[in-house]
Write an enzyme that holds these catalytic residues in place. Structure first.
Site, mmCIF file in Angstrom:
data_model
loop_
_atom_site.group_PDB
_atom_site.id
_atom_site.type_symbol
_atom_site.label_atom_id
_atom_site.label_comp_id
_atom_site.label_asym_id
_atom_site.label_seq_id
_atom_site.Cartn_x
_atom_site.Cartn_y
_atom_site.Cartn_z
ATOM 1 N N VAL A 9 41.812 -8.531 127.635
ATOM 2 C CA VAL A 9 41.754 -9.799 128.521
ATOM 3 C C VAL A 9 40.590 -9.602 129.581
ATOM 4 O O VAL A 9 39.907 -10.530 129.800
ATOM 5 C CB VAL A 9 43.137 -9.876 129.290
ATOM 6 C CG1 VAL A 9 43.070 -10.941 130.423
ATOM 7 C CG2 VAL A 9 44.256 -10.258 128.379
ATOM 8 N N ASP B 258 32.612 -1.586 132.707
ATOM 9 C CA ASP B 258 32.842 -0.398 133.249
ATOM 10 C C ASP B 258 32.150 0.050 134.529
ATOM 11 O O ASP B 258 32.467 0.701 135.603
ATOM 12 C CB ASP B 258 32.790 0.619 132.302
ATOM 13 C CG ASP B 258 33.783 0.454 131.137
ATOM 14 O OD1 ASP B 258 34.838 -0.398 131.224
ATOM 15 O OD2 ASP B 258 33.401 1.282 130.091
HETATM 16 O O1 F6P Z 1 33.444 0.169 127.488
HETATM 17 C C1 F6P Z 1 34.173 -1.044 127.734
HETATM 18 C C2 F6P Z 1 35.498 -0.613 127.181
HETATM 19 O O2 F6P Z 1 36.422 -2.244 127.428
HETATM 20 C C3 F6P Z 1 36.267 0.417 127.996
HETATM 21 O O3 F6P Z 1 36.615 -0.005 129.264
HETATM 22 C C4 F6P Z 1 37.365 0.339 127.168
HETATM 23 O O4 F6P Z 1 38.088 1.884 127.133
HETATM 24 C C5 F6P Z 1 36.593 0.390 125.898
HETATM 25 O O5 F6P Z 1 35.653 -0.653 126.069
HETATM 26 C C6 F6P Z 1 37.727 -0.365 124.767
HETATM 27 O O6 F6P Z 1 37.068 -0.225 123.560
HETATM 28 P P1 F6P Z 1 37.658 -1.051 122.261
HETATM 29 O O7 F6P Z 1 37.056 -2.700 122.464
HETATM 30 O O8 F6P Z 1 36.905 -0.453 121.069
HETATM 31 O O9 F6P Z 1 39.032 -0.971 122.298
#
Ligand code: F6P
Length: 347
Positions: A278, A127
């Site tokens: 991905v 992020d």
């Molecule tokens: O913080 C990294 C991230 O990939 C975010 O961009 C996303 O909202 C979240 O983690 C998704 O989390 P999870 O892997 O728990 O679905």
């Protein structure tokens, strides 16, 4: 010294490269390493594994994390902090390297502040939303993957005269959306920091189509709230989705809602692609491998010197260290000047 290392939060490309670099430098300095499995859960529950030269071999290009990860927050588990301190002592650890984002490093900062816990942090996240560092590793890989997807969507959008909505990750900041949108030549980019209205986004697309371009690429960040001229907003993803121990809601779904709005309001045939995980999987880009490696070496050096409560960071082209408190103080949002670069190419 016996040095533990853990990776916490969402995984990202480059974690293994950090583990390799911390290990290599620490072994060369005469220290031992211990793998703490599954983030802070490993210290709460005492899940450890050996980490020697053999385990760190071949890690540089490998995605994911060989340590496993979790979103466990010891401060939210009954007796969690006491367990962390007790396991740390019984495993005879002298120091910990915590590799993570704002949540994992927030725990590290608090443990250091309240318990003088000997920890050094390494910032990771696709992020790129940590304020203490110019870039986190994993971000470049995510942007590369999203850009390639946009390039591919361009050709099929053009063939069919369609609008293609691409939903990217980024949680509450639009870094991945803006960077991949600039790199991929997006025609509209919707991010939480610059919430243009659905009406304005549609007007932008209609203007472009009226100007002779029969297709468009729209990049939307998962954390964008559908925003209307009336002032109403809607965080699509927030509907009935679970939160983790850090209080984060599971995002995703705004791309679909936006695509329906665009098709309905403009009459342009619209499709949506959700890139999802991905963006987090697979091998890191060379830039992320190098950044992760430099972070890992610096973290090992700080541990060797006995300098704790610090986070390694990239400032310009230099690797520096700052306090964990400073590193986790605030969210780094996309500034106007970055959005202006993207906007210069909208119709
Ligand atoms: O913080 C990294 C991230 O990939 C975010 O961009 C996303 O909202 C979240 O983690 C998704 O989390 P999870 O892997 O728990 O679905």
């Amino acid at each position: 010294m016996r040095i533990g290392i853990l990776t916490g939060g969402g995984d990202c490309p480059g974690l293994n490269a950090v583990i390799r670099a911390v290990g290599k430098r620490s072994f060369d300095n005469g220290h031992e390493m211990v793998a703490v499995r599954e983030g802070w859960r490993g210290l709460v529950d005492g899940i450890f594994a050996p980490l020697g030269r053999r385990e760190i071999s071949g890690l540089l290009p490998r995605g994911g994390t060989i340590l496993g990860t979790s979103r466990t927050n010891p401060f939210k588990v009954d007796g969690g902090v006491d367990a962390v301190l007790a396991r740390f002592a019984s495993e005879r650890l002298d120091a910990l390297v915590a590799v993570g984002g704002e949540d994992t490093l927030g725990v590290a900062a608090r443990l250091h502040r309240e318990h003088d816990f000997p920890v050094v942090g390494v910032p990771k996240t696709i992020d790129n939303d940590l304020s203490g560092t110019d870039y986190t590793f994993g971000f470049d890989t995510a942007v590369t993957i999203a850009t390639e997807a946009i390039d591919r969507l361009h050709t099929t959008a053009e063939s069919h005269n369609r609008v293609m909505v691409v939903e990217v990750m980024g949680r509450h900041t639009g870094w991945i959306a803006v960077m991949s949108g600039i790199a991929g030549g997006a025609d509209a980019i919707l991010i939480p920091e610059h919430p243009i209205t659905v009406e304005d986004a549609c007007a932008q697309l209609m203007k472009r189509h009226a100007g002779g371009k029969d297709f468009s690429i729209v990049v939307v960040s998962e954390g964008y709230e559908l925003t209307y001229a009336s002032g109403d907003t809607k965080l699509v993803a927030g509907e009935a989705r679970a939160t983790d121990q850090f209080g984060h809601v599971v995002l995703g779904g705004v791309g679909d809602a936006l695509a329906r709005e665009i098709e309905h309001r403009t009459g342009f045939e619209t499709r949506v692609t959700v890139l999802g995980h991905v963006q987090r999987g697979g091998t890191p880009t060379p830039r992320d491998r190098v950044l992760a490696t430099r972070y890992g070496l610096k973290a090992a050096d700080l541990v060797h010197e006995g300098t704790f409560g610090r986070m390694v960071a990239l400032h310009g082209d230099s690797i520096v260290d700052i306090s964990l408190e400073e590193g986790t103080a605030e969210l780094k949002t996309v500034p106007d000047e970055w959005y202006d670069v993207a906007r210069a190419f909208f119709w």
